[in-house]
Design a protein around this motif. Sequence first.
Motif, PDB file in Angstrom:
ATOM      1  N   THR A  16      40.081  52.731  10.632  1.00  0.00           N
ATOM      2  CA  THR A  16      40.658  52.670  12.007  1.00  0.00           C
ATOM      3  C   THR A  16      39.646  53.198  12.816  1.00  0.00           C
ATOM      4  O   THR A  16      38.618  53.623  12.477  1.00  0.00           O
ATOM      5  N   VAL A  17      39.757  52.668  13.999  1.00  0.00           N
ATOM      6  CA  VAL A  17      38.582  52.974  14.988  1.00  0.00           C
ATOM      7  C   VAL A  17      39.584  53.436  16.517  1.00  0.00           C
ATOM      8  O   VAL A  17      40.371  52.944  16.624  1.00  0.00           O
ATOM      9  N   LYS A  18      38.911  54.414  16.905  1.00  0.00           N
ATOM     10  CA  LYS A  18      39.155  55.027  18.084  1.00  0.00           C
ATOM     11  C   LYS A  18      38.442  54.578  19.359  1.00  0.00           C
ATOM     12  O   LYS A  18      37.288  54.324  19.321  1.00  0.00           O
ATOM     13  N   ILE A  19      39.331  53.793  20.189  1.00  0.00           N
ATOM     14  CA  ILE A  19      38.752  53.095  21.580  1.00  0.00           C
ATOM     15  C   ILE A  19      39.148  53.837  22.660  1.00  0.00           C
ATOM     16  O   ILE A  19      40.521  54.206  22.760  1.00  0.00           O
ATOM     17  N   LEU A  20      38.471  54.198  23.631  1.00  0.00           N
ATOM     18  CA  LEU A  20      39.056  54.653  24.915  1.00  0.00           C
ATOM     19  C   LEU A  20      39.239  53.415  26.037  1.00  0.00           C
ATOM     20  O   LEU A  20      38.300  52.456  25.966  1.00  0.00           O
ATOM     21  N   ILE A  21      40.223  53.542  26.699  1.00  0.00           N
ATOM     22  CA  ILE A  21      40.247  52.491  27.739  1.00  0.00           C
ATOM     23  C   ILE A  21      40.119  53.537  28.990  1.00  0.00           C
ATOM     24  O   ILE A  21      41.066  54.301  29.439  1.00  0.00           O
ATOM     25  N   ASP A  72      47.178  57.867  27.627  1.00  0.00           N
ATOM     26  CA  ASP A  72      48.111  56.924  27.171  1.00  0.00           C
ATOM     27  C   ASP A  72      47.599  56.566  25.637  1.00  0.00           C
ATOM     28  O   ASP A  72      46.409  56.756  25.528  1.00  0.00           O
ATOM     29  N   PHE A  73      48.491  56.391  24.853  1.00  0.00           N
ATOM     30  CA  PHE A  73      48.208  55.999  23.342  1.00  0.00           C
ATOM     31  C   PHE A  73      48.888  55.244  22.840  1.00  0.00           C
ATOM     32  O   PHE A  73      50.084  54.860  23.079  1.00  0.00           O
ATOM     33  N   GLY A  74      47.989  54.199  22.197  1.00  0.00           N
ATOM     34  CA  GLY A  74      48.580  52.958  21.595  1.00  0.00           C
ATOM     35  C   GLY A  74      47.904  52.774  20.367  1.00  0.00           C
ATOM     36  O   GLY A  74      46.778  53.083  19.975  1.00  0.00           O
ATOM     37  N   ARG A  75      48.454  51.788  19.682  1.00  0.00           N
ATOM     38  CA  ARG A  75      47.865  51.048  18.542  1.00  0.00           C
ATOM     39  C   ARG A  75      48.037  49.627  18.177  1.00  0.00           C
ATOM     40  O   ARG A  75      49.073  49.058  18.629  1.00  0.00           O
ATOM     41  N   ILE A  76      46.823  48.945  17.773  1.00  0.00           N
ATOM     42  CA  ILE A  76      46.829  47.561  17.455  1.00  0.00           C
ATOM     43  C   ILE A  76      46.228  47.113  16.215  1.00  0.00           C
ATOM     44  O   ILE A  76      44.945  47.808  15.991  1.00  0.00           O
ATOM     45  N   GLY A  88      44.039  55.887  26.497  1.00  0.00           N
ATOM     46  CA  GLY A  88      43.688  55.475  27.785  1.00  0.00           C
ATOM     47  C   GLY A  88      43.519  56.890  28.557  1.00  0.00           C
ATOM     48  O   GLY A  88      44.342  57.844  28.226  1.00  0.00           O
ATOM     49  N   THR A  89      42.233  56.684  29.260  1.00  0.00           N
ATOM     50  CA  THR A  89      42.012  57.852  29.969  1.00  0.00           C
ATOM     51  C   THR A  89      42.697  58.330  31.228  1.00  0.00           C
ATOM     52  O   THR A  89      43.060  57.335  31.980  1.00  0.00           O
ATOM     53  N   PRO A  90      42.952  59.536  31.781  1.00  0.00           N
ATOM     54  CA  PRO A  90      43.342  59.610  33.345  1.00  0.00           C
ATOM     55  C   PRO A  90      42.263  58.998  34.326  1.00  0.00           C
ATOM     56  O   PRO A  90      40.959  59.197  34.035  1.00  0.00           O
ATOM     57  N   GLY A  91      42.835  58.462  35.566  1.00  0.00           N
ATOM     58  CA  GLY A  91      41.609  57.941  36.291  1.00  0.00           C
ATOM     59  C   GLY A  91      41.449  58.699  37.562  1.00  0.00           C
ATOM     60  O   GLY A  91      40.494  58.710  38.130  1.00  0.00           O
ATOM     61  N   GLN A  92      42.421  59.852  37.661  1.00  0.00           N
ATOM     62  CA  GLN A  92      42.063  60.604  38.861  1.00  0.00           C
ATOM     63  C   GLN A  92      41.060  61.711  38.471  1.00  0.00           C
ATOM     64  O   GLN A  92      40.844  62.299  37.294  1.00  0.00           O
ATOM     65  N   GLN A  93      39.864  61.863  39.389  1.00  0.00           N
ATOM     66  CA  GLN A  93      38.553  62.865  39.252  1.00  0.00           C
ATOM     67  C   GLN A  93      39.272  64.187  39.257  1.00  0.00           C
ATOM     68  O   GLN A  93      38.622  64.659  37.775  1.00  0.00           O
ATOM     69  N   ARG A  94      40.234  64.683  39.134  1.00  0.00           N
ATOM     70  CA  ARG A  94      40.665  66.058  38.859  1.00  0.00           C
ATOM     71  C   ARG A  94      40.898  66.106  37.302  1.00  0.00           C
ATOM     72  O   ARG A  94      41.202  67.276  36.973  1.00  0.00           O
ATOM     73  N   PHE A  95      41.176  65.069  36.931  1.00  0.00           N
ATOM     74  CA  PHE A  95      41.558  65.087  35.269  1.00  0.00           C
ATOM     75  C   PHE A  95      40.370  64.518  34.379  1.00  0.00           C
ATOM     76  O   PHE A  95      40.768  64.466  33.076  1.00  0.00           O
ATOM     77  N   TRP A  96      39.109  64.258  35.031  1.00  0.00           N
ATOM     78  CA  TRP A  96      38.064  63.779  34.177  1.00  0.00           C
ATOM     79  C   TRP A  96      37.688  64.645  33.213  1.00  0.00           C
ATOM     80  O   TRP A  96      36.919  64.353  32.307  1.00  0.00           O
ATOM     81  N   PHE A  97      37.876  65.747  33.304  1.00  0.00           N
ATOM     82  CA  PHE A  97      37.338  67.042  32.375  1.00  0.00           C
ATOM     83  C   PHE A  97      37.997  66.638  30.759  1.00  0.00           C
ATOM     84  O   PHE A  97      37.369  66.984  30.104  1.00  0.00           O
ATOM     85  N   MET A  98      39.116  65.891  30.823  1.00  0.00           N
ATOM     86  CA  MET A  98      39.611  65.498  29.690  1.00  0.00           C
ATOM     87  C   MET A  98      38.941  64.359  28.900  1.00  0.00           C
ATOM     88  O   MET A  98      39.160  64.279  27.571  1.00  0.00           O
ATOM     89  N   TRP A  99      38.149  63.601  29.659  1.00  0.00           N
ATOM     90  CA  TRP A  99      37.349  62.707  29.142  1.00  0.00           C
ATOM     91  C   TRP A  99      36.347  63.104  27.957  1.00  0.00           C
ATOM     92  O   TRP A  99      36.178  62.388  26.755  1.00  0.00           O
TER      93      TRP A  99
END
Length: 196
Positions: A16-21, A72-76, A88-99
């Motif tokens: 299993t491999v964790k990938i960020l979008i 966002d979370f998915g599997r393939i 999937g990461t949030p795109g708004q700057q105010r949520f970047w701390f989550m990256w």
Amino acid sequence: MAGSERTAAPVAAPDTVKILIAGGFGVGKTTMVGAVSEIAPLRTEEPLTVAGLGVDDLKGIEEKRSTTVALDFGRITIGDDLVLYLFGTPGQQRFWFMWNDLSVGALGAVVLVDVRRPESSFAAIDFFERRGIPFVVAVNGFHGRHPYPADEIREALALPADVPVLLCDARERESCREVLIALIDRLIADVTSPRA
């Protein structure tokens, strides 16, 4: 042991491999995860409200009505022995701390780019370069259009030659799958290439 009894050979669990979008606000990260995931994706979408006026830059994406506030979370499953977990990461700057938290354990990333707003991709590119996380750049062709070739996009984003740049459509499963395969190929190449 009776002749009819057989010992089943152990079946190895797939790797299993964790990938960020990742990418800027409104580039299609949620769409990509949803298009390629073999399970119903987990989404943390919330409607855009007046509280975001003056904070969220909707230039070029005025039709956007909701946004990812956590992930966002998915599997393939790529093959018999490889499963990708997509975050999937949030795109708004105010949520970047989550990256930072989302990147823990990630082996690679896809940086999704909207050529109408390429500057929204710089933060994601910088994030992965600084952390040494391998990534590919996927240019999301909104409405099926790709007005610029990959070489021009590479130059505009000042990307090194070893970062693949792919043209894709985040709405189409096969297109997204090809992007993920290109990332896996890059990860394998990084592991198997001789170090100087």
